[in-house]
Design a protein around this motif. Structure first.
Motif, PDB file in Angstrom:
ATOM      1  N   PHE A   1      31.674  26.191  58.696  1.00  0.00           N
ATOM      2  CA  PHE A   1      32.112  24.852  58.275  1.00  0.00           C
ATOM      3  C   PHE A   1      31.786  23.809  59.349  1.00  0.00           C
ATOM      4  CE2 PHE A   1      34.832  27.945  56.110  1.00  0.00           C
ATOM      5  CZ  PHE A   1      34.663  27.566  54.783  1.00  0.00           C
TER       6      PHE A   1
ATOM      7  N   GLN B   1      31.721  20.052  58.006  1.00  0.00           N
ATOM      8  CA  GLN B   1      33.047  19.727  57.494  1.00  0.00           C
ATOM      9  C   GLN B   1      34.042  19.550  58.641  1.00  0.00           C
ATOM     10  OE1 GLN B   1      31.013  22.192  56.499  1.00  0.00           O
ATOM     11  NE2 GLN B   1      31.347  22.788  54.362  1.00  0.00           N
ATOM     12  N   MET B   2      33.930  20.410  59.654  1.00  0.00           N
ATOM     13  CA  MET B   2      34.830  20.335  60.811  1.00  0.00           C
ATOM     14  C   MET B   2      34.553  19.073  61.626  1.00  0.00           C
ATOM     15  SD  MET B   2      35.316  23.222  63.774  1.00  0.00           S
ATOM     16  CE  MET B   2      36.650  23.136  64.972  1.00  0.00           C
TER      17      MET B   2
ATOM     18  N   TYR C   1      38.663  20.332  55.129  1.00  0.00           N
ATOM     19  CA  TYR C   1      38.771  21.186  56.310  1.00  0.00           C
ATOM     20  C   TYR C   1      40.195  21.698  56.517  1.00  0.00           C
ATOM     21  CZ  TYR C   1      38.874  22.439  61.284  1.00  0.00           C
ATOM     22  OH  TYR C   1      39.055  23.079  62.476  1.00  0.00           O
TER      23      TYR C   1
END
Length: 427
Positions: free
Chosen positions: A34, A37-38, A168
């Protein structure tokens, strides 16, 4: 806790360990799957994102010397239960503050603290799960379950947050649920050391670094060969994850779609790991020879992306991004089998391995921040620098393998040997 010694319960104990092993690091390596997204949730730079793993590694540095000494003084089940239970608590608490970079730093420090004794106790338990004669089979099954549970541990959160648009923060809470299941499995199926002792099984851990052995192993080239072996194989293994943001930034695919490929690349490909043992033991009958072949193939595979661009066939590039993992995982899985060619006496092997393995702190502590800073400073050109660095690591791996071959040849001819006479006199 469920008691008994049936084949089913033995399998469930191994399953519990494998499931825990495949999921306990989900939060620590959340950026593997991720990444974008993070970074969007934390509103941070690539370097700041990498720094989270760096700070965890820095905290782990002194703990790495303390933990092994505690292992033989504490019950293995209680340590494992504390580790996975502690990770579950840390994950759920972090979930409420997951959009804060400061909270992320605190979370990554906390992970290092709760897992101070985890790795040594895990190896200790698996190695003696069914008695010493079954250790090989136990580790083989453990890594198979580990890889599959790691793939599930990221594929399921990806499906949940995509379907329900949770973002997230949703990933973190799903992670917490997954490690909670692992905590319950460990509590239910693992026996404590007293119960194992009643069945004649005494848990024996790996020998920690012994201070009086250090001067001897520091004089031996094999110690440095271990250092560079782990540095090179672990660097490739850990940073194949950069194909995830590469597919997004350079090729232009959707972050969620890239995460799907990342799950396969970083976890699903682990099922190929046993091939490394076959190549080293059966085909080449030499780990150093397999090193040379595998590093050469990996080096070429890291160079191929230089030919890709936003105009390339998206499906072809995405599929290709998985292929390097098939070689890298088969290489990484046999990292320590190089020991048989280094002629290190059993008496000091634990210290040599302990010192050599410290190169992993460079991989976790330095590379993430360095690579992140390249991406921040140079944009997509940063991937060219990262992939070039990986090729350089492959070259270093080949040179290290040749060094091992030379040492092995000298030892077999009687021209070189590790002198432990002073140590043996004092024993």
């Amino acid at each position: 806790m469920i008691k008994g010694n049936s084949k089913f319960l033995k399998f469930m104990r191994l399953f519990a360990l494998g499931y825990m092993g495949g999921t306990i690091y989900l939060l620590m390596y959340v950026r593997y799957v991720f990444y974008d997204q993070m970074m969007a949730a934390l509103q941070c730079t690539n370097a700041q994102l990498g720094f989270l793993n760096s700070v965890c590694s820095l905290v782990s540095l002194p703990l790495g010397f303390i933990g092994p000494y505690w292992v033989d003084k504490l019950d293995a089940k209680k340590v494992l239960l504390f580790s996975i239970g502690g990770m579950t608590v840390v994950t759920f608490v972090y979930g409420f503050f997951a959009n804060s970079y400061t909270a992320s730093v605190i979370c990554f420090v906390a992970q290092a603290l709760v897992m101070v004794c985890y790795w040594s106790c895990l190896i200790k338990y698996i190695n003696n799960l069914g008695g010493e004669d079954e250790a090989g089979n136990s580790f083989g099954m453990y890594y198979l379950i580990n890889g599959l549970s790691g793939a599930f541990g990221n594929a399921f959160p990806l499906w949940v947050v995509t379907k329900f648009n949770l973002g997230y923060q949703g990933v973190i809470f799903v992670y917490g649920g997954i490690t909670l299941v692992a905590t319950i499995l460990i509590w239910l199926f693992l026996e404590d050391e007293k119960q194992l002792s009643e069945r004649g099984i005494q848990l024996k851990g790996d020998e920690p670094i012994n201070i009086r052995h250090i001067p001897y192993v520091l004089k031996w080239p094999g110690t440095y060969i271990i250092f560079f072996a782990y540095l090179t194989t672990y660097t490739l293994y850990a940073n194949v994850s950069y194909f995830n943001p590469y597919l997004i930034d350079v090729i232009g695919i959707d972050p969620d779609a890239s995460s799907v490929y990342s799950v396969i690349r970083s976890y699903g490909a682990m099922v190929i790991a046993p091939v490394g043992g076959i190549m080293a033991d059966k085909v080449f009958k030499s780990t150093s020879t397999w090193y040379i072949v595998a590093f050469a193939i990996a080096g070429v595979m890291w160079a191929v992306p230089f030919l890709f661009s936003s105009e390339s066939n998206v499906t072809m590039v995405c599929i290709y991004s998985i292929l390097p993992s098939l070689v890298i995982f088969a290489l990484y899985s046999v990292t320590y089998s190089i020991l048989r060619e280094l002629h290190i006496p059993t008496m000091v092997a634990g210290t040599a391995i302990g010192l050599g393995s410290q190169s992993g702190l460079i991989v976790d502590g330095v590379w993430p921040t360095m690579f992140g800073s390249w991406l921040d400073k140079f944009g997509n050109t940063g991937y060219t620098y990262i992939f070039t660095f990986m090729i350089a690591m492959c070259v270093a791996g080949i040179l290290n393998a040749l060094w091992a071959k030379n040492l092995d040849k000298k030892c077999k001819s009687g021209k070189k040997a590790l002198n432990l006479s002073g140590l043996q006199k004092n024993s």
